[in-house]
Motif scaffolding. Sequence first.
Motif, PDB file in Angstrom:
ATOM      1  N   THR A 134       0.808  -1.218   0.000  1.00 37.26           N
ATOM      2  CA  THR A 134       0.000   0.000   0.000  1.00 37.26           C
ATOM      3  C   THR A 134       0.844   1.271   0.000  1.00 37.26           C
ATOM      4  O   THR A 134       0.313   2.372  -0.199  1.00 37.26           O
ATOM      5  CB  THR A 134      -0.930   0.044   1.236  1.00 37.26           C
ATOM      6  OG1 THR A 134      -0.142  -0.020   2.422  1.00 37.26           O
ATOM      7  CG2 THR A 134      -1.917  -1.109   1.213  1.00 37.26           C
ATOM      8  N   ASN A 135       2.159   1.125   0.221  1.00 41.96           N
ATOM      9  CA  ASN A 135       3.029   2.297   0.327  1.00 41.96           C
ATOM     10  C   ASN A 135       3.604   2.752  -1.010  1.00 41.96           C
ATOM     11  O   ASN A 135       4.295   3.775  -1.059  1.00 41.96           O
ATOM     12  CB  ASN A 135       4.184   1.999   1.289  1.00 41.96           C
ATOM     13  CG  ASN A 135       3.720   1.821   2.718  1.00 41.96           C
ATOM     14  OD1 ASN A 135       3.742   2.746   3.521  1.00 41.96           O
ATOM     15  ND2 ASN A 135       3.276   0.617   3.046  1.00 41.96           N
ATOM     16  N   PRO A 186       2.949   2.967  -5.568  1.00 44.01           N
ATOM     17  CA  PRO A 186       1.923   2.935  -6.632  1.00 44.01           C
ATOM     18  C   PRO A 186       1.755   1.524  -7.189  1.00 44.01           C
ATOM     19  O   PRO A 186       2.591   0.645  -6.962  1.00 44.01           O
ATOM     20  CB  PRO A 186       2.491   3.893  -7.683  1.00 44.01           C
ATOM     21  CG  PRO A 186       3.497   4.726  -6.973  1.00 44.01           C
ATOM     22  CD  PRO A 186       4.077   3.855  -5.909  1.00 44.01           C
ATOM     23  N   SER A 216      -0.166  -1.530   5.797  1.00 45.48           N
ATOM     24  CA  SER A 216      -1.073  -0.385   5.843  1.00 45.48           C
ATOM     25  C   SER A 216      -0.879   0.472   7.089  1.00 45.48           C
ATOM     26  O   SER A 216      -1.333   1.619   7.118  1.00 45.48           O
ATOM     27  CB  SER A 216      -2.532  -0.862   5.767  1.00 45.48           C
ATOM     28  OG  SER A 216      -2.875  -1.617   6.925  1.00 45.48           O
ATOM     29  N   LEU A 265       0.691   4.142   6.898  1.00 44.71           N
ATOM     30  CA  LEU A 265      -0.001   5.261   6.270  1.00 44.71           C
ATOM     31  C   LEU A 265      -1.111   5.787   7.163  1.00 44.71           C
ATOM     32  O   LEU A 265      -1.753   5.030   7.892  1.00 44.71           O
ATOM     33  CB  LEU A 265      -0.598   4.825   4.926  1.00 44.71           C
ATOM     34  CG  LEU A 265       0.376   4.273   3.879  1.00 44.71           C
ATOM     35  CD1 LEU A 265      -0.388   3.793   2.653  1.00 44.71           C
ATOM     36  CD2 LEU A 265       1.399   5.326   3.482  1.00 44.71           C
ATOM     37  N   THR A 271      -4.294   8.955   3.705  1.00 40.75           N
ATOM     38  CA  THR A 271      -3.323   8.502   2.708  1.00 40.75           C
ATOM     39  C   THR A 271      -3.606   7.066   2.294  1.00 40.75           C
ATOM     40  O   THR A 271      -3.504   6.709   1.119  1.00 40.75           O
ATOM     41  CB  THR A 271      -1.889   8.621   3.257  1.00 40.75           C
ATOM     42  OG1 THR A 271      -1.648   9.967   3.665  1.00 40.75           O
ATOM     43  CG2 THR A 271      -0.869   8.236   2.197  1.00 40.75           C
ATOM     44  N   SER A 329      -4.413   5.549  -1.361  1.00 43.82           N
ATOM     45  CA  SER A 329      -3.590   4.457  -1.886  1.00 43.82           C
ATOM     46  C   SER A 329      -4.453   3.292  -2.359  1.00 43.82           C
ATOM     47  O   SER A 329      -4.217   2.729  -3.440  1.00 43.82           O
ATOM     48  CB  SER A 329      -2.606   3.977  -0.820  1.00 43.82           C
ATOM     49  OG  SER A 329      -1.909   2.831  -1.246  1.00 43.82           O
TER      50      SER A 329
END
Length: 204
Positions: free
Chosen positions: A123-124, A126, A152, A155, A159, A163
């Motif tokens: 998730t951090n 793209p 996750s 974040l 955010t 994402s």
Amino acid sequence: MRLTPRFLLSAFDEAHFPKEAQTHNAPEVAFLGRSNVGKSSLINALLGGTQARVSSTPGRTRSINFFGLYDDPRPQPEVIFADLPGYGYAKISKSISAEWSGFIDPYLADRETLALCICLVDTNIPPQPPDTQLINYLREIRRPFLVVGTKSDKLSNNTLGNSVLALKKGHGVDEVMPCSVKDQRNIKHLWARILATRDKPFVD
């Protein structure tokens, strides 16, 4: 439901896959993802132990490692976990690892007891093309899959929401389940999805 995990075997070839005598045709759940996405950590969080080895060197897992989950004292497993090698690590391959064509492709395409594929994405970062390639392949072979977003906890909620939206759009999926080993986000929900495979027929 508390299940007892037991390591079954490591398969380096299609001939090494567990036989019916070991699995009793229990549904199998495959865990797939790029190297260093947190796959082993998530499996250990689900199993409640350290059955899946966590390495600081991406791409270390080169076999499919099978784990049976048992409702003791029943001798047959309720579900089987299959920990597949990571892909996308430059020192192993430019895309999905070269070994996949030899025994991982047959596992995903032909394994009759494979009930669900857990596709792990970070998730951090793209959306990554190798992840999209895997998801599209699973669509082509008509395998049920669930996209799970790892790490996750790193974040903020806003955010993370952005994402997840980006991952859904980038991979063309309707659902991405954000999970975290550290704060246990959605671990119970993921367990519920895994255990639900016991009630569904396998893909022909």
